[in-house]
Design an enzyme around this catalytic site. Structure first.
Site, PDB file in Angstrom:
ATOM      1  N   ASP A 104      -5.396   9.641  -5.211  1.00 53.06           N
ATOM      2  CA  ASP A 104      -5.158  10.866  -4.425  1.00 53.06           C
ATOM      3  C   ASP A 104      -3.817  11.768  -4.935  1.00 53.06           C
ATOM      4  OD1 ASP A 104      -6.993  11.032  -2.594  1.00 53.06           O
ATOM      5  OD2 ASP A 104      -6.338   9.438  -1.516  1.00 53.06           O
ATOM      6  N   ASP A 164     -13.935  12.650  -1.126  1.00 50.41           N
ATOM      7  CA  ASP A 164     -12.629  13.150  -0.797  1.00 50.41           C
ATOM      8  C   ASP A 164     -11.970  13.583  -2.354  1.00 50.41           C
ATOM      9  OD1 ASP A 164     -13.433  10.852   0.643  1.00 50.41           O
ATOM     10  OD2 ASP A 164     -11.604  10.614   1.718  1.00 50.41           O
TER      11      ASP A 164
HETATM   12  N1  GLY Z   1      -8.879  10.979   1.883  1.00 53.40           N
HETATM   13  C1  GLY Z   1      -8.916  10.122   2.969  1.00 53.40           C
HETATM   14  C2  GLY Z   1      -9.226  10.732   4.236  1.00 53.40           C
HETATM   15  O1  GLY Z   1      -9.698  11.883   4.207  1.00 53.40           O
HETATM   16  O2  GLY Z   1      -8.908   9.923   5.347  1.00 53.40           O
END
Ligand code: GLY
Length: 390
Positions: A104, A164
């Site tokens: 992330d 994501d």
């Molecule tokens: N990227 C993790 C979420 O959207 O919770």
């Protein structure tokens, strides 16, 4: 369920309403600086209130991003100073490798440091964001061609991509632009191509995650983590797909991504309940007492507004109109109006446990840091010709 015809009759937010709400949000953000300059907002509120935390987890970039969005609205020196203090924290975090053993990097470093670099030319912000891109590059798996989301690199139980991650790819395209090294963007292109190929189902709903064989790279199966069940459509995952397709098209200009964007968006819109605030998973419809996830609507609206920039006038108007209806619904049903919260957008859900998924209850029916951020981003997009942080 919705029909497009019915959605077209829903009221859209007007420019002056969006401007008023943006100003109100910027005032809340500036008012929060006392608590959240040397501290960050956590992933979600608790009983409506964010409790100061350190710069850990995948979500702290959203609070810094809110500071930059508010700075764009007001030009306040106090906001700029707070944003720059937080950039120093992000530089230290990536240099010291604190909680960065995951994919992330874009969620963390695009709204915080890429934003700071674009708005102020801050060299520490540039350095931090390039280091974050380098860190992400270490997670690329040649076998399968994707960035591994979590866990020990190469471990069978975590050999998967997640939808994501499409939002982490803009950091890599940006890194190629500023360093002149095409490798970042090339790996992003391969990841996007494979994510699009495997997470989208024939009905244009999406898997949250998709596993590959670590020995051969062969695709294996779609599995949920935060959705209700493997075969359902997790609302925020669908929103990440919408925004991810728009951002991917903006960089790669691959016409197939317009088609994917349109189909993912159509699924999202036609599975909304009457009030347009999605349940946390599209298995749930009007009449359910399951919680909503307002953040999914905010992220999807930003994706529609991004894509509208790249489409011919009639389609651009259609998606801008749909985004404006979502933002209007968020303002009516979810926006914080008074003292009930120190956030911006109520009724988000970080994660809801189900008999079929692998996550605990987290931030259920709360503000989420990304919900607040994307709500403010949508208001900014609706009222300016915004220079994207992504
Ligand atoms: N990227 C993790 C979420 O959207 O919770």
């Amino acid at each position: 369920m919705q029909t497009i015809e019915k959605l077209l009759t829903c009221p859209a937010i007007t420019g002056s309403e969006a401007q008023m709400l943006r100003g109100r949000a910027a005032a809340v953000i500036e008012g929060n600086l006392e608590q959240f300059t040397d501290a960050f907002q956590p992933s979600n509120s608790t009983n409506g209130f964010y409790i100061p935390c350190g710069n850990t987890t995948w979500t702290t970039g959203f609070w810094t991003g809110e500071i930059w969005l508010a700075y764009e609205q007001t030009g306040s020196g106090r906001l700029r100073e707070a944003g720059e203090r937080q950039v120093e924290s992000f530089l230290k975090r990536i240099r010291d490798k604190v909680d960065v053993a995951h994919h992330d990097m874009g969620f963390l470093y695009s709204p915080s440091c890429v934003a700071a670099w674009k708005l102020t030319g801050n060299e520490h912000a540039r350095e931090a964001a390039v280091l974050a891109a380098d860190n992400l590059m270490e997670r690329f798996q040649e076998k399968g061609g994707f960035f591994q989301a979590w866990g020990a690199l190469g471990a069978k139980e975590n050999y998967r991509l997640i939808i994501d991650c499409l939002l982490n790819m803009p950091l890599l395209f940006w890194a190629s632009e500023v360093t002149g090294d095409p490798a970042y963007g090339e790996k992003a292109r391969i990841h996007i191509q494979n994510a699009m190929k495997y997470v989208i189902r024939p009905d244009h709903s999406t898997y949250h995650t998709y596993f590959f064989d670590p020995d051969t790279g062969e695709p294996q199966k779609g599995v949920t983590h935060q959705g209700y069940r493997d075969g359902s459509a997790w609302a925020r995952g669908q929103a990440w797909g919408i925004y991810g397709a728009a951002l991917s098209y903006s960089r790669l200009k691959n016409a197939a991504y317009i088609d994917i964007f349109e189909k993912l968006t159509d699924f999202f819109l036609t599975h909304l309940p009457e009030d347009l605030i999605p349940y946390w998973d599209f298995d749930f419809q009007d009449g359910s007492d399951e919680p909503r996830d307002s953040s999914a609507a905010a992220a999807a609206a930003c994706g529609m507004l991004e894509m509208a920039r790249h489409l011919p006038a009639q389609k651009a108007e259609y998606y801008t109109g749909m985004a404006s209806r979502l933002v209007r619904a968020l303002a009516e049903h979810c926006a914080v109006r008074g003292e009930e919260s120190n956030g911006l957008l109520l009724h988000g859900t970080y994660a809801k446990s189900s008999p079929y998924n692998t996550c605990p209850n987290l931030g259920v029916d709360e503000c989420t840091s990304w919900g607040d951020y994307y709500y403010m981003e949508a208001l900014t997009r609706l009222t300016t010709d915004w220079n994207s942080y992504w």
